[in-house]
Design a protein around this motif. Structure first.
Motif, PDB file in Angstrom:
ATOM      1  N   SER A  17       0.828  -1.207   0.000  1.00  0.00           N
ATOM      2  CA  SER A  17       0.000   0.000   0.000  1.00  0.00           C
ATOM      3  C   SER A  17       0.857   1.250   0.000  1.00  0.00           C
ATOM      4  O   SER A  17       1.992   1.247   0.494  1.00  0.00           O
ATOM      5  CB  SER A  17      -0.902   0.024   1.242  1.00  0.00           C
ATOM      6  OG  SER A  17      -1.779  -1.081   1.266  1.00  0.00           O
ATOM      7  N   ARG A  19       0.091   5.776   0.207  1.00  0.00           N
ATOM      8  CA  ARG A  19      -0.868   6.878   0.294  1.00  0.00           C
ATOM      9  C   ARG A  19      -0.247   8.112  -0.335  1.00  0.00           C
ATOM     10  O   ARG A  19       0.764   8.621   0.176  1.00  0.00           O
ATOM     11  CB  ARG A  19      -1.242   7.165   1.741  1.00  0.00           C
ATOM     12  CG  ARG A  19      -2.385   8.160   1.885  1.00  0.00           C
ATOM     13  CD  ARG A  19      -2.456   8.681   3.306  1.00  0.00           C
ATOM     14  NE  ARG A  19      -3.714   9.336   3.618  1.00  0.00           N
ATOM     15  CZ  ARG A  19      -3.878  10.171   4.637  1.00  0.00           C
ATOM     16  NH1 ARG A  19      -2.864  10.450   5.436  1.00  0.00           N
ATOM     17  NH2 ARG A  19      -5.059  10.713   4.861  1.00  0.00           N
ATOM     18  N   TYR A  57     -14.176   6.171  -9.882  1.00  0.00           N
ATOM     19  CA  TYR A  57     -12.901   5.496 -10.096  1.00  0.00           C
ATOM     20  C   TYR A  57     -12.847   4.815 -11.463  1.00  0.00           C
ATOM     21  O   TYR A  57     -13.868   4.374 -12.002  1.00  0.00           O
ATOM     22  CB  TYR A  57     -12.682   4.427  -9.023  1.00  0.00           C
ATOM     23  CG  TYR A  57     -12.655   4.966  -7.621  1.00  0.00           C
ATOM     24  CD1 TYR A  57     -13.820   5.076  -6.866  1.00  0.00           C
ATOM     25  CD2 TYR A  57     -11.457   5.389  -7.045  1.00  0.00           C
ATOM     26  CE1 TYR A  57     -13.796   5.582  -5.583  1.00  0.00           C
ATOM     27  CE2 TYR A  57     -11.425   5.891  -5.753  1.00  0.00           C
ATOM     28  CZ  TYR A  57     -12.598   5.979  -5.029  1.00  0.00           C
ATOM     29  OH  TYR A  57     -12.566   6.485  -3.759  1.00  0.00           O
ATOM     30  N   VAL A  61      -8.910   0.349 -10.915  1.00  0.00           N
ATOM     31  CA  VAL A  61      -8.510   0.591  -9.524  1.00  0.00           C
ATOM     32  C   VAL A  61      -9.676   0.482  -8.551  1.00  0.00           C
ATOM     33  O   VAL A  61      -9.466   0.556  -7.330  1.00  0.00           O
ATOM     34  CB  VAL A  61      -7.838   1.974  -9.365  1.00  0.00           C
ATOM     35  CG1 VAL A  61      -6.683   2.129 -10.352  1.00  0.00           C
ATOM     36  CG2 VAL A  61      -8.833   3.108  -9.517  1.00  0.00           C
ATOM     37  N   PHE A  65      -8.335   1.390  -4.656  1.00  0.00           N
ATOM     38  CA  PHE A  65      -7.913   2.764  -4.381  1.00  0.00           C
ATOM     39  C   PHE A  65      -9.082   3.545  -3.777  1.00  0.00           C
ATOM     40  O   PHE A  65     -10.240   3.316  -4.117  1.00  0.00           O
ATOM     41  CB  PHE A  65      -7.482   3.468  -5.665  1.00  0.00           C
ATOM     42  CG  PHE A  65      -6.196   2.966  -6.261  1.00  0.00           C
ATOM     43  CD1 PHE A  65      -5.580   1.804  -5.820  1.00  0.00           C
ATOM     44  CD2 PHE A  65      -5.592   3.665  -7.302  1.00  0.00           C
ATOM     45  CE1 PHE A  65      -4.395   1.338  -6.385  1.00  0.00           C
ATOM     46  CE2 PHE A  65      -4.414   3.216  -7.873  1.00  0.00           C
ATOM     47  CZ  PHE A  65      -3.830   2.059  -7.419  1.00  0.00           C
ATOM     48  N   LEU A  78      -4.870   9.876  -2.080  1.00  0.00           N
ATOM     49  CA  LEU A  78      -5.182   8.663  -2.833  1.00  0.00           C
ATOM     50  C   LEU A  78      -4.571   7.494  -2.068  1.00  0.00           C
ATOM     51  O   LEU A  78      -3.357   7.314  -2.066  1.00  0.00           O
ATOM     52  CB  LEU A  78      -4.635   8.713  -4.258  1.00  0.00           C
ATOM     53  CG  LEU A  78      -5.050   7.527  -5.140  1.00  0.00           C
ATOM     54  CD1 LEU A  78      -6.552   7.589  -5.427  1.00  0.00           C
ATOM     55  CD2 LEU A  78      -4.269   7.521  -6.461  1.00  0.00           C
ATOM     56  N   GLN A  79      -5.423   6.749  -1.391  1.00  0.00           N
ATOM     57  CA  GLN A  79      -4.977   5.552  -0.687  1.00  0.00           C
ATOM     58  C   GLN A  79      -4.993   4.393  -1.670  1.00  0.00           C
ATOM     59  O   GLN A  79      -6.037   4.084  -2.250  1.00  0.00           O
ATOM     60  CB  GLN A  79      -5.904   5.248   0.489  1.00  0.00           C
ATOM     61  CG  GLN A  79      -5.558   3.984   1.247  1.00  0.00           C
ATOM     62  CD  GLN A  79      -4.227   4.076   1.970  1.00  0.00           C
ATOM     63  OE1 GLN A  79      -3.923   5.082   2.599  1.00  0.00           O
ATOM     64  NE2 GLN A  79      -3.418   3.020   1.862  1.00  0.00           N
ATOM     65  N   MET A  80      -3.847   3.763  -1.846  1.00  0.00           N
ATOM     66  CA  MET A  80      -3.708   2.694  -2.827  1.00  0.00           C
ATOM     67  C   MET A  80      -3.352   1.397  -2.096  1.00  0.00           C
ATOM     68  O   MET A  80      -2.305   1.310  -1.477  1.00  0.00           O
ATOM     69  CB  MET A  80      -2.626   3.045  -3.852  1.00  0.00           C
ATOM     70  CG  MET A  80      -2.852   4.392  -4.532  1.00  0.00           C
ATOM     71  SD  MET A  80      -1.660   4.719  -5.852  1.00  0.00           S
ATOM     72  CE  MET A  80      -0.157   4.821  -4.901  1.00  0.00           C
ATOM     73  N   ASP A  87       0.249  -1.032 -11.795  1.00  0.00           N
ATOM     74  CA  ASP A  87      -0.030   0.285 -11.218  1.00  0.00           C
ATOM     75  C   ASP A  87       1.195   1.193 -11.278  1.00  0.00           C
ATOM     76  O   ASP A  87       1.109   2.381 -10.946  1.00  0.00           O
ATOM     77  CB  ASP A  87      -0.469   0.148  -9.756  1.00  0.00           C
ATOM     78  CG  ASP A  87      -1.807  -0.559  -9.604  1.00  0.00           C
ATOM     79  OD1 ASP A  87      -1.924  -1.389  -8.681  1.00  0.00           O
ATOM     80  OD2 ASP A  87      -2.713  -0.289 -10.407  1.00  0.00           O
TER      81      ASP A  87
END
Length: 125
Positions: A17, A19, A57, A61, A65, A78-80, A87
């Motif tokens: 992850s 951010r 979205y 994603v 996301f 943007l939290q991924m 990606d």
């Protein structure tokens, strides 16, 4: 006029992850995240309206996301999660200042007038 500055990119393993943050120098309305991989065109990732209530979205994603914003800090995030090698790209935030309080969903790069410098996200396999 507004300036945008992204941060939070880096190298992460598959499944990890990150951010991303985008700090704006002033008030913004609709905000978006886009990304561009080497040899590819810039593509839409996510967008959020002025209040933060409405988000949208890209299919690629969705479910992984999350876009959010803190207007008191003039910052969009943007939290991924569950990152994949596909990606990997430079991620850009973008701002629209011409459509205050719009309910429209802005997914085209041409609909945004202001851009940050980008932050690199690399996902290793």
């Amino acid at each position: 006029q507004v300036q945008l500055a992204e941060s939070g990119g880096g190298l992460v393993q598959t499944g990890g992850s990150l951010r991303l943050s985008c700090a704006a120098s002033g008030r913004t309305f609709t905000m978006g995240w886009f990304r561009q991989a080497p040899g590819k065109e810039r593509e839409f990732v996510a967008t959020i309206n002025w209040s933060g209530v409405k988000t949208y979205y890209a299919d690629s994603v969705k479910g992984r996301f999350t876009i959010s914003r803190d207007n008191a800090k003039s910052t969009v995030y943007l939290q991924m999660n569950s990152l994949k090698p596909e990606d990997t790209a430079v991620y850009y935030c973008a701002a629209d200042l011409t459509r205050p309080f719009t309910s429209a969903t802005l997914t085209s790069a041409g609909e945004y007038g202001y851009w940050g410098q980008g932050t690199q996200v690399t996902v290793s396999s």
